[in-house]
Design an enzyme around this catalytic site. Sequence first.
Site, short mmCIF file in Angstrom:
data_model
loop_
_atom_site.label_atom_id
_atom_site.label_comp_id
_atom_site.label_asym_id
_atom_site.label_seq_id
_atom_site.Cartn_x
_atom_site.Cartn_y
_atom_site.Cartn_z
N HIS A 1 -9.30 1.37 4.55
CA HIS A 1 -8.05 1.54 5.31
C HIS A 1 -8.29 2.52 6.47
CE1 HIS A 1 -3.99 2.75 6.32
NE2 HIS A 1 -3.61 1.60 5.80
N ASN B 1 0.87 -1.18 0.00
CA ASN B 1 0.00 0.00 0.00
C ASN B 1 0.91 1.22 0.00
OD1 ASN B 1 -1.81 2.04 0.51
ND2 ASN B 1 -2.18 1.44 2.65
N TRP B 2 1.01 1.86 -1.16
CA TRP B 2 1.96 2.97 -1.28
C TRP B 2 1.45 4.27 -0.70
CZ3 TRP B 2 4.26 2.48 -6.92
CH2 TRP B 2 4.98 1.27 -7.01
N LYS B 3 0.16 4.34 -0.41
CA LYS B 3 -0.41 5.59 0.13
C LYS B 3 -0.10 6.73 -0.84
CE LYS B 3 0.07 3.45 4.59
NZ LYS B 3 0.10 3.57 6.03
N GLU C 1 -6.67 4.93 7.54
CA GLU C 1 -6.46 6.35 7.20
C GLU C 1 -7.69 6.92 6.50
OE1 GLU C 1 -2.73 5.69 5.25
OE2 GLU C 1 -1.85 5.22 7.20
N GLY D 1 2.58 2.44 10.60
CA GLY D 1 3.53 3.53 10.44
C GLY D 1 4.25 3.93 11.72
N GLU E 1 -5.35 -4.79 10.58
CA GLU E 1 -4.32 -3.77 10.79
C GLU E 1 -4.61 -3.00 12.07
OE1 GLU E 1 -2.31 -2.62 6.81
OE2 GLU E 1 -4.02 -1.31 7.11
N SER F 1 3.42 -1.97 10.24
CA SER F 1 4.87 -2.03 10.45
C SER F 1 5.48 -3.39 10.10
CB SER F 1 5.23 -1.61 11.87
OG SER F 1 4.86 -0.25 12.09
N GLY G 1 5.01 1.38 4.58
CA GLY G 1 6.34 1.98 4.41
C GLY G 1 7.36 1.07 3.74
#
Length: 249
Positions: free
Chosen positions: A95, A9-11, A97, A173, A167, A213, A235
């Site tokens: 997600h 997941n590159w965000k 976020e 993160g 998650e 993470s 990440g």
Amino acid sequence: MRTPVIAGNWKLYKSAHETTQFLNELAPLVKETRRAEIVVCPPFVALPAAIAAARGSAIEVGAQDVFWLKEGAYTGEVSAPMLLAIGCQWVIIGHSERRQYFGETEETVFKKTTAALESGLKPIVCVGEKLEEREAGQTGAVLESQFNGGLAGLSPEQFARVSIAYEPVWAIGTGRTATPEMAVEAHAFLRAKIRARFGAEIADASRILYGGSVKPDNAAALLAQDEIDGALVGGASLDAKSFAAIVNA
Ligand code: PGA
């Protein structure tokens, strides 16, 4: 035997140009991989570049979000048939976020998941508790309400094509991973909910990914657990070598 999924997941990272470079670097590093499905999820505008660069490799491409209607006066949105038409195969839905910053709710998760499935996209639906919820002993209740609101209303045929990503929000993160034991406990809890709603056969076949993470140095211990059917990597998915190390773990 469930085939693991390793999804990146590159965000909000990487241009189309950087995406092409990344995939050109990743493809040879994972070409011997037979035991996992590999997915990268770049920002919308980099999807065509990713799809073109992934062609001929085992790497598949996903979006990070999707709208629930096919078309209409919805400024800024992208629909599931539009994603499918360019060769996108997967989509991340719900997600944390998106829940935190963009008002995603169980209801929108359900609508988006239904729309993705109707178009033939493979959804990765995210669930997970916040730190204060874990500390208050509410992890099970949170997962249960996310499952009930976002997923339980699907038909068994629909649910069979969903992957879940557990998650824990406090692990995203932050460099704080859930221990394999914590992840296994949450995955087993979710699988029991799946079994109760959709039956044993679907529960046994459902893939539950861990995210939060995941790094090259903790991936093997997490992925060694029978309950953990892959990883959703943020990440560490931005660097081809570290993502390949997780795939190869
Ligand atoms: P992280 O993100 O690997 O950077 O913790 C995971 C995610 O948000 O999917």
